[in-house]
Design an enzyme around this catalytic site. Structure first.
Site, PDB file in Angstrom:
ATOM      1  N   ASP A 770       0.860  -1.188   0.000  1.00 51.71           N
ATOM      2  CA  ASP A 770       0.000   0.000   0.000  1.00 51.71           C
ATOM      3  C   ASP A 770       0.890   1.230   0.000  1.00 51.71           C
ATOM      4  OD1 ASP A 770      -2.939   1.022   0.566  1.00 51.71           O
ATOM      5  OD2 ASP A 770      -1.579   2.223   1.785  1.00 51.71           O
ATOM      6  N   ASN A 778      -2.453  12.543  -5.152  1.00 55.26           N
ATOM      7  CA  ASN A 778      -3.600  12.464  -6.062  1.00 55.26           C
ATOM      8  C   ASN A 778      -4.505  13.677  -5.895  1.00 55.26           C
ATOM      9  OD1 ASN A 778      -4.595  10.788  -8.119  1.00 55.26           O
ATOM     10  ND2 ASN A 778      -6.274  10.113  -6.828  1.00 55.26           N
ATOM     11  N   HIS A 783      -5.637  13.680 -10.646  1.00 57.17           N
ATOM     12  CA  HIS A 783      -5.697  12.249 -10.959  1.00 57.17           C
ATOM     13  C   HIS A 783      -4.742  11.862 -12.078  1.00 57.17           C
ATOM     14  CE1 HIS A 783      -8.995  11.453  -8.261  1.00 57.17           C
ATOM     15  NE2 HIS A 783      -9.652  12.503  -8.734  1.00 57.17           N
ATOM     16  N   ASP A 787      -2.253   8.897 -11.700  1.00 59.82           N
ATOM     17  CA  ASP A 787      -2.194   7.739 -12.599  1.00 59.82           C
ATOM     18  C   ASP A 787      -0.776   7.494 -13.094  1.00 59.82           C
ATOM     19  OD1 ASP A 787      -5.469   8.118 -14.208  1.00 59.82           O
ATOM     20  OD2 ASP A 787      -4.878   7.335 -12.251  1.00 59.82           O
ATOM     21  N   ASP A 813      -4.315   2.234  -4.983  1.00 60.32           N
ATOM     22  CA  ASP A 813      -2.857   2.272  -4.842  1.00 60.32           C
ATOM     23  C   ASP A 813      -2.356   0.995  -4.169  1.00 60.32           C
ATOM     24  OD1 ASP A 813      -4.035   2.807  -2.422  1.00 60.32           O
ATOM     25  OD2 ASP A 813      -2.550   4.289  -1.779  1.00 60.32           O
TER      26      ASP A 813
END
Length: 913
Positions: A770, A778, A783, A787, A813
């Site tokens: 994680d 983010n 975003h 990404d 994630d």
């Protein structure tokens, strides 16, 4: 054979028969029908493959009377059929109820949502927020949108605001694309409004995407309100304020009205209105909390009070505004009374038993808090009710401090029950999505393999949720007016359709009565009838017994895709059958020695014409002299030109890729050996003269003289496009679309394989990763940057793992690394530490230097895991231990962590309360 028992049936005519709108209306009709002993047939009126995004632009043909001998009355949804078809239903004496369809062709009841009160409430709410320049976006081609626009204008005028015609933005349709076009027009005009009312939630989503992409902040730069109450509106950011309409209630009322007409009860023509209500959330400028709800809520009449009823009175007054999983969900009186009694008992004693009883009854009560925002509201309402109830009782149950402590404990227990139920519900939804994707992939692969198995057998329905199915095909495709139709396939795992196969069936009698009886015997199921259209002509009808599908996204309806794929498979099968028939004819003619020369010439001519029609190339190998004839198309498929005067077999075989040559050689040798070998059919790859790799389907048939094989004749077909499509479908089902890493499905498959290996020295481990700090990146950089960061992490994981390992992304994630076949001396924590060091190196993304750390949980193959899911879960638990202990650390799973995790979650929940 069927029992002959009449099954009372309601027919639903709808453009599509699944999805959150059409599916929900159909589900409502089916619920009403089931309550009164009717079954339901849903007829899809759009050609297979046409999506909801296109259905406004598709001209509907006059409806054929399919199923009319079964159907007692019809519900027609949103212009599903032409006005002349509606008139034909009425002329036939069958009761008719319309849904959101305005027409002068017939006089009929019309069930519509209340397009006025909820919309006016939404505009009034925006005015209360201080907005004066409020725009409207919608398609004026739809009557219900025109009603919403009229309500918007009326509310502006009621507040002394003159509507500005330049703030009306046409969307052309009710979907996201229409919202994108409206937003472009708003931006091009300088964005002269401070708020906008969208005619549908999908229009609103399109507006959101375009406005935020332009750099605007919602609702600060533009407040936004939608209409429909679509479920996904609560989960986007900002959460969408909307006018909620209950599609299921619309269907239930339409079903009840048509059955009332069948029973001779008086039913008025004209509008029958289903109420709507405004639900404020973040996009209009509200927080979505209790204060916002109370501002929009209308006072509720008080009901009779009992000793514990005041505990839940605030919640009862708010239930009309709660938008849970089912907007109309209201607790049954017995459930409500039991909840209030258990709640009261837990508030007045420290004994554990009342709290245990409260947890049990709360399991039945939880849908009132089925979303996070509703959980906050319900908690506040229960708190206010408890405070008022305790204050009215006085100090008899302890001191004020003791009462307050007991109340906080009880509310924490309830919150845990509600949160756990939410988690189970979300897991079920995710499982449904994965199952749906797997089903669609499996059905697609089955139907794309029509050259190997006959799609009319309907065996592919065994991969779906369908209980039974029947396929009827026209004797001559395209003949829908008086043409004969026969049942050519049935799916009957329960043995309910005996005797239907190969029966002739009139379209008025389709589906067969046995299918209706199968649906009547399956509570919660309906019969779905789909048109199968091939090459622009009707090929037949597919009927299936199935639960109503309400979760499909618009434009991706399950049944619609199946019917479209089935039509393609049937056409492909027809072409293959024709070619094989001609091959058989050719073989028969070649066997007649007295007419050999003439027959060969004629057969080659016929075969050449068939091959040209199918875009195939021909080849003819004379085994006596070794020469091969290749047609021009054959040379083209092989990707070369003829350079030698007498071509040889090597012209073909030298182009075949090395890996494919043994299989092709064995297939050719079987033809040369004769002895009744099956016709040659083999797919292989070739390299053309330009270096391009193509897939070729080779077919061939041995020609004998006496007992000796003298020739092999056949064809080449370029199947590169089909193979690439199959590869893409496989990749989409097994790999993450953003990072191209294996997804959860493929990871679990490989982990299962690793767990099944039994050598005593086989070692493997799962690392659950994680990313710490990803959410901040983010949210702050957007975003797109997020990404790109995920792609960068994926690339590093790919570089880190060995050839036999697997790096996968399972969502958000979260990544997983499967280390397989570890050496006896391998130190997994040390490997994990090296991985953390590699991921901690900053990334350069679009001029930003961003860094994340990785919290990693480790589960090894030595632990007792029942399944791959169990092992993945234990690695997740270990990751959670590492993350709570210190971000960027690692932890190895042991069995004590599960109990520790439950205790920690309970403690943290109490602290948050």
């Amino acid at each position: 054979m069927t029992s002959g028992r009449a099954v009372p049936t309601i027919g639903v005519l709808s453009p599509l028969v699944s999805g959150f709108y059409f599916g929900a209306i159909l589900d409502g009709v089916a619920q009403a029908a089931a309550r009164r002993g009717f079954t339901t047939i849903a007829f899809q009126c759009l050609p297979a493959g046409v999506t909801a995004a296109d259905h406004h632009n598709v001209p509907y043909e006059t409806m054929r009377p399919v199923g009319w001998s079964h159907v007692s009355g019809f519900v027609a949804v949103v212009h599903a059929v032409t006005d002349s078809s509606l008139a034909a239903i009425v002329d036939a004496g069958k009761p008719l109820v319309l849904v959101s369809h305005e027409t002068t062709a017939v006089e009929s009841p019309v069930v519509v949502p209340d397009n006025t009160s909820g919309l006016r409430e939404a505009v009034r709410h925006l005015i209360e927020h201080g907005h004066r320049r409020i725009a409207f976006a919608g398609t004026m081609a739809q009557p219900d949108v025109r009603e919403r626009f009229a309500a918007y204008r009326a509310e502006l005028l009621a507040h002394g605001i003159e509507p500005d015609p330049t703030l009306l933005f046409e969307t052309l349709d009710s979907l996201e694309g229409g919202g994108l076009r409206a937003a472009s027009a708003m931006l091009a005009g300088g964005l002269r409004s401070t708020a906008v009312v969208a005619a549908t939630d999908l229009n609103a989503v399109g507006l959101m995407r375009a406005l935020t992409s332009a750099g605007l902040r919602l609702p600060a730069d533009q407040a936004l309100v939608g209409f429909d109450g679509a479920e996904h509106g609560a989960f986007i950011k900002p959460a969408l304020s909307t006018v909620v309409q209950d599609f299921g209630a619309i269907g239930r009322l339409a079903g009840d009205l048509v059955m009332d007409k069948l029973e001779g009860l008086p039913v008025a023509n004209g509008h029958h209105v289903i109420s709507t209500r405004f639900r404020p959330r973040q996009s209009c400028g509200c927080s979505g909390g209790l204060a916002d709800a109370s501002r929009s809520r209308q006072p509720q009449p008080a009901g009779p009070e009992t000793s514990t009823r005041p505990l839940v009175r605030p919640l009862l007054d708010e239930l009309a505004d709660l938008h849970a999983t089912d907007p109309q969900w209201t607790p049954e009186p017995a459930v409500l009374a039991a909840f209030a009694d258990c709640f009261a008992a837990a508030l007045t004693t420290d004994d554990e038993q009342p709290t245990v009883a409260l947890r049990a009854v709360a399991e039945d009560f939880w849908p009132v808090a089925a979303s996070l925002e509703d959980l906050v509201r319900v908690g506040a309402l229960l708190r206010s009710g408890a405070q008022a109830w305790l204050a009215a009782r006085g100090p008899g149950d302890g001191t004020v401090a003791e009462q307050r402590s007991r109340m906080e404990r009880v509310l924490s227990e309830l919150a845990l029950v509600f949160v756990a139920a939410q988690g189970r519900d979300q897991f079920a939804r995710r499982s449904w999505l994965l199952d749906s994707l797997g089903t669609q992939y499996a059905v697609g692969m089955d139907l794309l393999s029509s050259h190997q198995q006959d799609p009319t057998t309907l065996t592919w329905l065994g991969r779906t949720h369908v209980k039974a199915g029947v396929l009827a095909l026209h004797e001559r495709p395209g003949e829908t007016d008086g043409g004969r139709m026969f049942v050519r396939g049935s799916y009957d795992p329960a043995g309910q359709l005996a005797g239907v196969l190969d029966e002739e069936v009139d379209e008025r009698d389709f589906p067969p009565r046995a299918l209706l009886e199968a649906a009547a015997a399956s509570p919660g199921h309906v019969v779905v009838v789909l048109p199968v259209v091939s090459g622009g002509a009707s090929a037949g009808l597919l009927g299936a017994v199935s639960p109503v599908q309400t979760r499909d996204d618009t434009g991706r309806e399950t049944f619609n895709q199946w019917a479209a794929l089935l039509a393609v498979a049937l056409e492909h099968r027809r072409v293959l059958t024709s070619l094989r028939e001609q091959q058989a004819s050719l073989a028969e003619s070649l066997s007649r020695e007295q007419e050999l020369a003439e027959d060969i010439r004629r057969s080659e001519q016929r075969y050449a014409l068939a091959a040209a029609a199918a875009n195939d190339g021909l080849w003819d190998w004379d085994l006596g002299n070794g020469t091969v004839y290749y047609s021009d198309r054959g040379r083209s498929v092989l990707g070369g030109t003829l350079s030698e005067p007498i071509p040889r077999i090597e012209y073909w075989l030298d182009r075949v890729l090395t890996d494919d040559r043994p299989g092709l050689g064995a297939a050719i040798d079987r033809q040369r050996a004769g002895h009744g070998a099956a016709p040659l059919e083999f797919e292989h790859r070739i390299r053309t003269d330009t270096g391009e790799i193509r897939w070729v389907l080779c077919r061939g048939l041995a020609v004998t003289e006496g007992t000796a094989v003298t020739r092999i004749v056949g064809s080449f077909t370029d199947v590169t496009d089909r193979r690439e499509l199959e590869d893409r479908l496989r990749h989409q089902a097994l790999y993450d679309s953003l990072t191209s890493l294996p997804n959860r499905v493929l990871l679990l498959d490989r982990l299962t394989v690793a767990m099944r290996r039994r050598p005593p020295d086989h070692r493997f481990a799962v690392l659950f990763i994680d990313l710490d700090g990803f959410k901040v990146i983010n949210d702050s950089l957007g975003h797109v940057t997020g990404d790109k960061l995920l792609v960068g992490v994926a690339q590093r994981l790919q570089a880190f793992v060995r050839a036999g390992d697997t790096a996968a992304r399972i969502g958000g994630d979260e990544f997983v690394v499967l280390l397989d076949d570890l050496s006896p001396t391998a130190d997994v924590p040390s490997v994990t530490e090296r991985l953390q060091d590699m991921l901690a190196v900053p990334f350069d993304i679009d001029g930003h230097r961003v860094a994340v750390t990785a919290s990693i949980g480790i589960a090894t193959g030595r632990a007792a895991h029942q399944s791959a899911e169990d092992m993945l879960r234990d690695a997740d638990i270990a990751m959670y231990r590492a993350k709570t202990r210190q971000r960027g650390s690692q932890a190895v799973f042991d069995a004590t962590m599960r109990a520790s995790l439950v205790n920690r979650m309970s403690t943290e929940s109490r602290l948050r309360q």
